[in-house]
Design a protein around this motif. Sequence first.
Motif, PDB file in Angstrom:
ATOM      1  N   ARG A 104      -2.087   2.827   2.015  1.00 36.21           N
ATOM      2  CA  ARG A 104      -2.305   1.820   0.971  1.00 36.21           C
ATOM      3  C   ARG A 104      -1.713   0.522   1.497  1.00 36.21           C
ATOM      4  NH1 ARG A 104      -2.966   4.533  -3.881  1.00 36.21           N
ATOM      5  NH2 ARG A 104      -1.936   2.934  -5.117  1.00 36.21           N
ATOM      6  N   ILE A 105      -2.576  -0.468   1.716  1.00 38.21           N
ATOM      7  CA  ILE A 105      -2.128  -1.722   2.331  1.00 38.21           C
ATOM      8  C   ILE A 105      -2.080  -2.819   1.261  1.00 38.21           C
ATOM      9  CG2 ILE A 105      -2.549  -3.422   4.146  1.00 38.21           C
ATOM     10  CD1 ILE A 105      -4.279  -1.331   5.591  1.00 38.21           C
ATOM     11  N   TYR A 106      -0.932  -3.467   1.167  1.00 37.04           N
ATOM     12  CA  TYR A 106      -0.776  -4.592   0.240  1.00 37.04           C
ATOM     13  C   TYR A 106      -0.378  -5.843   1.024  1.00 37.04           C
ATOM     14  CZ  TYR A 106      -0.603  -1.336  -3.722  1.00 37.04           C
ATOM     15  OH  TYR A 106      -0.902  -0.393  -4.661  1.00 37.04           O
ATOM     16  N   TYR A 107      -0.794  -7.000   0.532  1.00 38.64           N
ATOM     17  CA  TYR A 107      -0.287  -8.238   1.128  1.00 38.64           C
ATOM     18  C   TYR A 107       0.067  -9.256   0.055  1.00 38.64           C
ATOM     19  CZ  TYR A 107      -5.269  -9.657   0.882  1.00 38.64           C
ATOM     20  OH  TYR A 107      -6.554  -9.924   0.468  1.00 38.64           O
ATOM     21  N   LYS A 108       1.185  -9.934   0.310  1.00 42.15           N
ATOM     22  CA  LYS A 108       1.641 -11.011  -0.573  1.00 42.15           C
ATOM     23  C   LYS A 108       1.078 -12.293   0.009  1.00 42.15           C
ATOM     24  CE  LYS A 108       4.666 -12.676  -3.713  1.00 42.15           C
ATOM     25  NZ  LYS A 108       4.292 -12.630  -5.149  1.00 42.15           N
ATOM     26  N   TYR A 109       0.351 -13.041  -0.811  1.00 41.40           N
ATOM     27  CA  TYR A 109      -0.356 -14.218  -0.280  1.00 41.40           C
ATOM     28  C   TYR A 109       0.354 -15.517  -0.650  1.00 41.40           C
ATOM     29  CZ  TYR A 109      -4.119 -17.376   1.034  1.00 41.40           C
ATOM     30  OH  TYR A 109      -4.850 -18.388   1.612  1.00 41.40           O
TER      31      TYR A 109
END
Length: 451
Positions: free
Chosen positions: A97-102
């Motif tokens: 599960r890949i998350y990114y904070k933008y």
Amino acid sequence: MADTKVLLEEQDIPRAWYNIQADLPKPLPPVVHPGTKKPIGPDDLAPLFPMALIGQEVSQERWIEIPEEVREVYKLWRPTPLFRAHRLEKALDTPARIYYKYEGVSPAGSHKPNTAVAQAFYNKAQGVKRLTTETGAGQWGSALAFSCRQFGLECKVYMVKVSYQQKPYRRSMMETWGASVVASPSQDTEGGRSILAEHPNSPGSLGIAISEAVEDAAKREDTKYSLGSVLNHVLMHQTVIGQECKTAFERLGEYPDMVIGCVGGGSSFGGIAFPFVKDKLEGKSKVELIAVEPEAAPSITRGVYTYDFGDTVGLTPLIKMFTLGHTFVPPAIHAGGLRYHGMSPLISLLCDEGIIEARAVHQNPVFEAAVLFARTEGIVPAPEPAHAIKVAIDEALKCKESGQAKTILFNLCGHGYFDMAAYDAYLSGRLEDYAYPRAEVEAALRGVPRL
Ligand SMILES: *Cc1c(COP(=O)(O)O)cnc(C)c1O
């Protein structure tokens, strides 16, 4: 598809910055005066920085309240979104599960205004009229130009010459916000003039530009200097990033197994990682923290942990950090940013203690990762966070092999809409992978001062 974006509310903008100095496994080594070799005190820094920031630099308080005036400006773009990278996961066929904070949603397009706004505020509060700084790729200069405008300060930016030539629109952006911008080395300072006399075609470097901005600030009563990375207070201001991530993960009922970020001076990585480092130091989590740097400027993976100057000319105090030597100049072929010779002392200490891991990657695989990200998730990432994307993808592919569904968080700390020349070089096959040669590293390290 499940939720793509976790949106927080205005009230979720943190009310305090997290100061990791309160929780370090051992204290930071003192910053040392190059002449006396004794630890420096607040008076040594007072010509360059306002007292509030000098206080924050050495503070051992765990939480430092964010002034309401700063939070008001943060509201222009904070809280920033946390995305689940469903489309990238699908393309990789990974159980991860890949998350990114933008952070690219800020006016300047990166995480840098998180500290620029705070620094402009404290300078204004002390009656300072004008700030000087350096900028490499232009993101920091843009962030400071924007922030100075918010608080009615003048802003002078020394921009590394090669970027000044390659990224003219970053300069236009700074000028739009009212800053004055000059290519460094410049004729405006003694440091700049002496480098130009010896190397008329010098492409400039961050270290040279720092020397110029420091000299300018030291010479004028009404002027102070502002730094966009490396220093403790800068990393502390960036912890709004990691704190918002933790709030978002709490709402999701999840927690990352890995936090990944790129490192130049270490501010965006420190910003996302330190609130998680706190949990790790308290024994509440086993999160892996990975700092990613370019093979062309590999300060943690191939430098040494020692005292060195923060700039090229040798005007700054000596700081204990991972360094490639202050005379290090990255190869012109390197397009990915992250060119600084040193590293934040906080990140350096945590790497030396084995709490943070560092990896170096080559620029072609970095751009390959960036293009895959753009083609799946849509956002064109800045080349710097593309280093983090590369390692996030590597880790997601390892999950595919092992069948583990890890939760991976990375910091997408800026967009790449001013970096299309670098993309163009990659897409037309003009980028070369370049590992900084060991002999060059050793030569530069011979110039590191001895204590
Ligand atoms: C400035 C910048 C960096 C490098 O600096 P750090 O202090 O290491 O964060 C990385 N990414 C972006 C988008 C930047 O603007």
